[in-house]
Write a protein that holds these residues in place. Structure first.
Motif, PDB file in Angstrom:
ATOM      1  N   ALA A 189       0.853  -1.288   0.058  1.00 42.56           N
ATOM      2  CA  ALA A 189      -0.181  -0.088  -0.166  1.00 42.56           C
ATOM      3  C   ALA A 189       1.065   1.047   0.014  1.00 42.56           C
ATOM      4  O   ALA A 189       1.785   1.270   0.822  1.00 42.56           O
ATOM      5  N   ALA A 190       0.610   1.907  -1.078  1.00 43.50           N
ATOM      6  CA  ALA A 190       1.395   3.262  -1.198  1.00 43.50           C
ATOM      7  C   ALA A 190       0.691   4.562  -0.824  1.00 43.50           C
ATOM      8  O   ALA A 190      -0.469   4.594  -0.912  1.00 43.50           O
ATOM      9  N   THR A 191       1.527   5.443  -0.089  1.00 36.86           N
ATOM     10  CA  THR A 191       1.137   6.937   0.413  1.00 36.86           C
ATOM     11  C   THR A 191       1.717   7.885  -0.459  1.00 36.86           C
ATOM     12  O   THR A 191       2.697   7.415  -1.231  1.00 36.86           O
ATOM     13  N   ASN A 192       1.602   9.175  -0.225  1.00 36.30           N
ATOM     14  CA  ASN A 192       2.453  10.106  -0.871  1.00 36.30           C
ATOM     15  C   ASN A 192       3.713  10.122  -0.428  1.00 36.30           C
ATOM     16  O   ASN A 192       4.743  10.659  -1.004  1.00 36.30           O
ATOM     17  N   SER A 193       4.376   9.397   0.691  1.00 37.00           N
ATOM     18  CA  SER A 193       5.487   9.461   1.005  1.00 37.00           C
ATOM     19  C   SER A 193       6.125   8.183   1.555  1.00 37.00           C
ATOM     20  O   SER A 193       7.172   8.150   2.191  1.00 37.00           O
ATOM     21  N   SER A 194       5.173   6.913   1.676  1.00 32.66           N
ATOM     22  CA  SER A 194       5.672   5.721   2.067  1.00 32.66           C
ATOM     23  C   SER A 194       4.986   4.598   1.249  1.00 32.66           C
ATOM     24  O   SER A 194       3.973   4.861   0.509  1.00 32.66           O
ATOM     25  N   VAL A 195       5.564   3.531   1.426  1.00 28.88           N
ATOM     26  CA  VAL A 195       4.959   2.330   1.100  1.00 28.88           C
ATOM     27  C   VAL A 195       5.094   1.070   2.156  1.00 28.88           C
ATOM     28  O   VAL A 195       6.168   1.285   2.842  1.00 28.88           O
ATOM     29  N   THR A 196       4.181   0.554   2.515  1.00 22.62           N
ATOM     30  CA  THR A 196       4.188  -0.771   3.260  1.00 22.62           C
ATOM     31  C   THR A 196       3.754  -2.020   2.680  1.00 22.62           C
ATOM     32  O   THR A 196       2.841  -2.084   1.795  1.00 22.62           O
TER      33      THR A 196
END
Length: 156
Positions: free
Chosen positions: A95-102
């Protein structure tokens, strides 16, 4: 690592990166495409190359199965003694956000393999460390995506 079944990568200094991009006229506040590219790469690495190399590629070679257990498994599983059904390999997601990925693995057996148990040795599947080849690839993926975005917005 947040817990045994999740690996999170946050772009450090993301505020500085965004300010720098804004200063050069790009106004880019969402680095999600770079994080998605990174997630896709890491999901493929952990579900593919780590299993194929039995942990060697991340510097964590998996211990061999005991001979009796390996013999029993070989009779029932044609995909190899470390892969019974392939469910664990297919359970990686990101799952990606605007500044991270998990990166996550939801298979109920994953945590037992990642951490080990009283009866089962550790068989690390997710690992990312500064300055190893996979970490360097993540940096390259992010740099390429930023360069592509800069070019698309009329930058250098």
């Amino acid at each position: 690592m947040a817990n045994s079944s999740t690996l999170s990568l946050k772009l450090s200094g993301d505020k500085d990166v965004k300010e720098m991009l804004h200063d050069v006229g790009l106004g880019m506040t969402d680095l999600r495409p770079a994080m998605q590219d990174t997630g896709k790469y890491l999901k493929g690495l952990f579900s593919g190359e780590v299993f194929a190399s039995r942990g060697q590629i991340i510097g964590e070679p998996w211990p061999r199965l005991s001979e009796p257990y390996a013999s029993r498994k070989a009779k029932f599983y044609r995909k190899g003694v470390f892969v019974a059904t392939g469910a664990m390999q297919k359970s990686f997601s990101y799952a990606a956000t605007n500044s991270s990925v998990t990166i996550t693995n939801t298979d109920r057996k994953f945590e037992h393999h990642q951490l080990g148990t009283r009866r089962m040795p550790v068989r690390t599947m997710m690992k990312l460390e500064d300055n190893d080849a996979r970490y360097d690839m993540v940096v390259t993926i992010i740099e390429r995506r930023l360069a592509k975005t800069i070019a698309e917005k009329g930058g250098a």
